[in-house]
Write a protein that holds these residues in place. Sequence first.
Motif, PDB file in Angstrom:
ATOM      1  N   GLU A 274     -23.526  18.028 -10.433  1.00 19.29           N
ATOM      2  CA  GLU A 274     -24.441  17.356  -9.521  1.00 19.29           C
ATOM      3  C   GLU A 274     -24.379  15.846  -9.714  1.00 19.29           C
ATOM      4  OE1 GLU A 274     -26.179  19.344  -7.434  1.00 19.29           O
ATOM      5  OE2 GLU A 274     -26.981  17.558  -6.405  1.00 19.29           O
ATOM      6  N   GLY A 275     -24.195  15.141  -8.613  1.00 20.64           N
ATOM      7  CA  GLY A 275     -24.229  13.680  -8.676  1.00 20.64           C
ATOM      8  C   GLY A 275     -22.952  13.015  -9.143  1.00 20.64           C
ATOM      9  N   ALA A 276     -21.906  13.766  -9.395  1.00 22.50           N
ATOM     10  CA  ALA A 276     -20.629  13.131  -9.735  1.00 22.50           C
ATOM     11  C   ALA A 276     -20.134  12.394  -8.496  1.00 22.50           C
ATOM     12  CB  ALA A 276     -19.608  14.186 -10.168  1.00 22.50           C
ATOM     13  N   HIS A 277     -19.788  11.128  -8.669  1.00 21.47           N
ATOM     14  CA  HIS A 277     -19.430  10.303  -7.509  1.00 21.47           C
ATOM     15  C   HIS A 277     -18.220   9.442  -7.864  1.00 21.47           C
ATOM     16  CE1 HIS A 277     -20.880   7.080  -4.358  1.00 21.47           C
ATOM     17  NE2 HIS A 277     -19.729   7.630  -4.044  1.00 21.47           N
ATOM     18  N   THR A 278     -17.201   9.511  -7.047  1.00 27.65           N
ATOM     19  CA  THR A 278     -16.038   8.651  -7.258  1.00 27.65           C
ATOM     20  C   THR A 278     -15.745   7.864  -5.986  1.00 27.65           C
ATOM     21  OG1 THR A 278     -14.401  10.271  -6.520  1.00 27.65           O
ATOM     22  CG2 THR A 278     -14.984  10.314  -8.860  1.00 27.65           C
ATOM     23  N   ARG A 309     -19.590  13.778  -4.703  1.00 29.46           N
ATOM     24  CA  ARG A 309     -19.219  12.958  -3.563  1.00 29.46           C
ATOM     25  C   ARG A 309     -17.992  12.115  -3.917  1.00 29.46           C
ATOM     26  NH1 ARG A 309     -22.775   8.332  -0.374  1.00 29.46           N
ATOM     27  NH2 ARG A 309     -20.967   7.137   0.288  1.00 29.46           N
ATOM     28  N   ALA A 310     -16.982  12.174  -3.066  1.00 33.08           N
ATOM     29  CA  ALA A 310     -15.779  11.361  -3.270  1.00 33.08           C
ATOM     30  C   ALA A 310     -15.578  10.495  -2.036  1.00 33.08           C
ATOM     31  CB  ALA A 310     -14.563  12.260  -3.486  1.00 33.08           C
ATOM     32  N   ASP A 311     -15.585   9.176  -2.225  1.00 35.45           N
ATOM     33  CA  ASP A 311     -15.272   8.258  -1.135  1.00 35.45           C
ATOM     34  C   ASP A 311     -13.847   7.769  -1.325  1.00 35.45           C
ATOM     35  OD1 ASP A 311     -17.844   7.795   0.397  1.00 35.45           O
ATOM     36  OD2 ASP A 311     -18.531   7.409  -1.648  1.00 35.45           O
ATOM     37  N   SER A 312     -13.110   7.692  -0.231  1.00 39.40           N
ATOM     38  CA  SER A 312     -11.713   7.278  -0.336  1.00 39.40           C
ATOM     39  C   SER A 312     -11.362   6.445   0.889  1.00 39.40           C
ATOM     40  CB  SER A 312     -10.819   8.519  -0.404  1.00 39.40           C
ATOM     41  OG  SER A 312      -9.465   8.148  -0.499  1.00 39.40           O
ATOM     42  N   VAL A 313     -10.975   5.202   0.660  1.00 33.40           N
ATOM     43  CA  VAL A 313     -10.706   4.293   1.783  1.00 33.40           C
ATOM     44  C   VAL A 313      -9.391   3.554   1.569  1.00 33.40           C
ATOM     45  CG1 VAL A 313     -11.604   2.428   3.218  1.00 33.40           C
ATOM     46  CG2 VAL A 313     -13.209   3.885   1.954  1.00 33.40           C
ATOM     47  N   PRO A 314      -8.318   3.983   2.216  1.00 38.45           N
ATOM     48  CA  PRO A 314      -7.087   3.196   2.141  1.00 38.45           C
ATOM     49  C   PRO A 314      -7.030   2.176   3.274  1.00 38.45           C
ATOM     50  CG  PRO A 314      -6.635   5.396   3.020  1.00 38.45           C
ATOM     51  CD  PRO A 314      -8.134   5.253   2.921  1.00 38.45           C
ATOM     52  N   ASN A 315      -6.623   0.944   2.948  1.00 40.52           N
ATOM     53  CA  ASN A 315      -6.491  -0.104   3.964  1.00 40.52           C
ATOM     54  C   ASN A 315      -5.131  -0.760   3.853  1.00 40.52           C
ATOM     55  OD1 ASN A 315      -9.209  -0.244   5.114  1.00 40.52           O
ATOM     56  ND2 ASN A 315      -9.817  -0.908   3.080  1.00 40.52           N
ATOM     57  N   LEU A 316      -4.515  -0.960   4.988  1.00 44.17           N
ATOM     58  CA  LEU A 316      -3.196  -1.585   4.988  1.00 44.17           C
ATOM     59  C   LEU A 316      -3.200  -2.665   6.055  1.00 44.17           C
ATOM     60  CD1 LEU A 316      -0.250  -1.394   3.984  1.00 44.17           C
ATOM     61  CD2 LEU A 316       0.088   0.499   5.542  1.00 44.17           C
ATOM     62  N   GLU A 317      -2.915  -3.901   5.638  1.00 44.91           N
ATOM     63  CA  GLU A 317      -2.892  -4.988   6.605  1.00 44.91           C
ATOM     64  C   GLU A 317      -1.485  -5.561   6.621  1.00 44.91           C
ATOM     65  OE1 GLU A 317      -6.435  -7.272   6.658  1.00 44.91           O
ATOM     66  OE2 GLU A 317      -5.337  -9.098   7.137  1.00 44.91           O
ATOM     67  N   ILE A 318      -0.864  -5.532   7.788  1.00 45.39           N
ATOM     68  CA  ILE A 318       0.544  -5.891   7.886  1.00 45.39           C
ATOM     69  C   ILE A 318       0.704  -7.119   8.767  1.00 45.39           C
ATOM     70  CG2 ILE A 318       2.847  -5.056   8.473  1.00 45.39           C
ATOM     71  CD1 ILE A 318       1.821  -2.213   8.173  1.00 45.39           C
ATOM     72  N   GLU A 319       1.277  -8.170   8.182  1.00 49.38           N
ATOM     73  CA  GLU A 319       1.442  -9.430   8.917  1.00 49.38           C
ATOM     74  C   GLU A 319       2.881  -9.639   9.388  1.00 49.38           C
ATOM     75  OE1 GLU A 319      -1.036 -12.041   9.169  1.00 49.38           O
ATOM     76  OE2 GLU A 319      -2.494 -10.540   8.569  1.00 49.38           O
ATOM     77  N   THR A 320       3.786  -8.772   8.951  1.00 48.02           N
ATOM     78  CA  THR A 320       5.170  -8.910   9.396  1.00 48.02           C
ATOM     79  C   THR A 320       5.714  -7.558   9.840  1.00 48.02           C
ATOM     80  OG1 THR A 320       7.436  -9.441   8.754  1.00 48.02           O
ATOM     81  CG2 THR A 320       6.015  -8.639   7.018  1.00 48.02           C
ATOM     82  N   GLY A 321       6.593  -7.568  10.800  1.00 48.00           N
ATOM     83  CA  GLY A 321       7.200  -6.326  11.258  1.00 48.00           C
ATOM     84  C   GLY A 321       8.458  -5.982  10.477  1.00 48.00           C
ATOM     85  N   GLU A 322       8.918  -6.945   9.688  1.00 51.90           N
ATOM     86  CA  GLU A 322      10.195  -6.750   8.978  1.00 51.90           C
ATOM     87  C   GLU A 322       9.968  -6.098   7.621  1.00 51.90           C
ATOM     88  OE1 GLU A 322      13.163  -7.497  10.383  1.00 51.90           O
ATOM     89  OE2 GLU A 322      12.015  -8.014  12.172  1.00 51.90           O
ATOM     90  N   ILE A 323       9.591  -4.805   7.634  1.00 46.43           N
ATOM     91  CA  ILE A 323       9.345  -4.139   6.358  1.00 46.43           C
ATOM     92  C   ILE A 323      10.198  -2.887   6.259  1.00 46.43           C
ATOM     93  CG2 ILE A 323       7.018  -5.003   6.003  1.00 46.43           C
ATOM     94  CD1 ILE A 323       5.968  -2.411   7.207  1.00 46.43           C
ATOM     95  N   GLU A 324      10.462  -2.479   5.031  1.00 46.46           N
ATOM     96  CA  GLU A 324      11.237  -1.250   4.808  1.00 46.46           C
ATOM     97  C   GLU A 324      10.366  -0.026   5.040  1.00 46.46           C
ATOM     98  OE1 GLU A 324      14.547  -0.589   3.860  1.00 46.46           O
ATOM     99  OE2 GLU A 324      14.791  -2.669   4.518  1.00 46.46           O
ATOM    100  N   GLY A 325       9.156  -0.109   4.544  1.00 46.99           N
ATOM    101  CA  GLY A 325       8.274   1.034   4.728  1.00 46.99           C
ATOM    102  C   GLY A 325       6.880   0.728   4.250  1.00 46.99           C
TER     103      GLY A 325
END
Lengths: 390, 254
Positions: A274-278, A309-325
């Motif tokens: 109960e109450g474990a939160h990540t 409760r597990a919160d998970s937030v991935p964010n990706l900000e891309i300023e160039t189109g010239e990327i491998e992946g």
Amino acid sequence: MTVTETARESVAAALEQEKVLSHLHPEGSFLVEDHPVPTGREEIWRFTPLKRLRGLHQDADLSGLLVAAEADVPAGVVLERLGADSPLKGSSGYVPTDRISARAWAAATVGYGLTIPAEADLADPIVVTVTGTGTEVASATHAVITAGPHSRATVVVKYVGSATLADNVEIVVGDGAQLTVVSIDDWADDAVHIGHRHARVGRDATFRHIDVSFGGDVVRHDSTADYSGPGGSVEMLGLYFADEGQFIEHRLFVDHNQPKTKSHVVYKGALQGEGAHTVWIGNVLIRKVAEGIETYEENRNLVLTDGCRADSVPNLEIETGEIEGAGHASATGRFDDQQLFYLRSRGIEESEARRLVVHGFFNDLIRKIGVPEIEKQLLETVEAELEKTV
Amino acid sequence: MSTLEIKDLHVTVDTEDGAKEILKGVDLVIKDGETHAIMGPNGSGKSTLAYSIAGHPKYTVTQGSITLDGVDVLAMTVDERARAGLFLAMQYPVEVPGVSVSNFLRTAKTAIDGEAPKLRTWVKDVNAAMERVKMDTAFATRNVNEGFSGGEKKRHEIVQLELLNPKVAVLDETDSGLDIDALKIVSEGVNRFREQGDRGVLLITHYTRILRYIKPDFVHVFVAGQIAEQGGPELAEQLEAEGYDKYVTAAATA
């Protein structure tokens, strides 16, 4: 304004060499007063239980000397006490991004500098044990780990005992160096640890950060990395296990500010009671200049009981189109019924099947650590955690 | 001596529109040494029968009984059924990340036998079972079914069949997705299991081709959750020539 100046400005703007207005990383400042006391509504604080921070985010006294670091280092490696005016301080280019980090920076009177000389090749890991001896007064510490150019080493930092700790750890990975830092929060149940780690990764260097969090009441780690030259590679692995009432937060930020750099982030967590939160926040910024980079981040959570409760937030900000992946993935789930059914259909009892699945969930990650004694210890820790519920 | 007896089995599955009946009264007796083939079109309930025998939680038995040597199978948990001597080779074997094949096999064998297998002979037994189905023994160190091709997954099921050696094996479309070489290898594995003489096999298949390699004693045609017809091996040949059309039409107009 001359034509040259205009051209220079437009080039600078096009490459965004200076500032990127990004929500992923607040502008840093060494001045505590630049960081107002958080209310809990701020993006970077909205998941954290401020009431349980013992005032670290406000003005709590940070003069405690209740944390001590010890390590045995091989010949050639320098372990020194880090004074407030040490030239090592700030060598990673880190600027505090929140109030607790800025307060710790200003208040830290104890800490250590660990310097691995250029081209040193250390077979055995250096183990630094940070021991807390009380929670009555909060402590602030500062550490700087430096891997000289073309060196190869593994540093294990273990946190044990009881403490209310705010710390900044700077990591400088020299050109061509290969550095692995394993951080293990194995605190007693009453510890509060707000940690900031920043790595600056040199040209063609490889930095691996393995962050393991099991113990403590509230643990929040900001782990960030950027690059001082092209070709650098960052791997950040995380493993956490939150029990009843425990709060564990990981905030990651990889700033791809150099071309041909790589980052790979995998964090896995299990929750029970109960109450474990990540919380896991995985931020990646790919600047305009960072052409040809590769990044992938992943977070997986396994919820073992009700009330977590597990919160998970991935964010990706891309300023160039010239990327491998570039990519990310996040998944939070309960036991996979199909996996349990498959194992049980082979005669394996439900409790044993659950243990196998949880071990399996972590095993892939543990196998990647590459430090046999740590791998063995973690397998045992996972087993001990599982005995509590599964 | 063992007998798997299925009587008047009715099974439902939960859907968005409530419980839907898939099996509508199935009777089947598999005595030891017998191989029964169940054939039928898609959606006729063949796999539901297989999963119901194994005890998958998705399926609810609403009527009827399943017994193994007179003991109530439906009262047993999934793992108890396996320990009682039932085995299900799955159509889509499940990937279990982070659990090695060798750890999985040893844990299963220990559970079935009630004691850990002797280390010295066990490794040999596992390697031999893998070699018999032409599976590289390096698979022992890989995670269960993870990254296996369709054929490798099915061979892994046969390795388990041979090592766990149940009383009655239910093979759910073990032939689907196999090329001719893999089909022969898998069939040989099933035949080795049968040759022990006192083992029952329930072979569920959509196609007749596996029946060229595994000769059934009885063939049952499954349509709309019931057995529409049964007979000997000649029934399979008839189905190969004529298909399921006449049964499907009959069921639709019934």
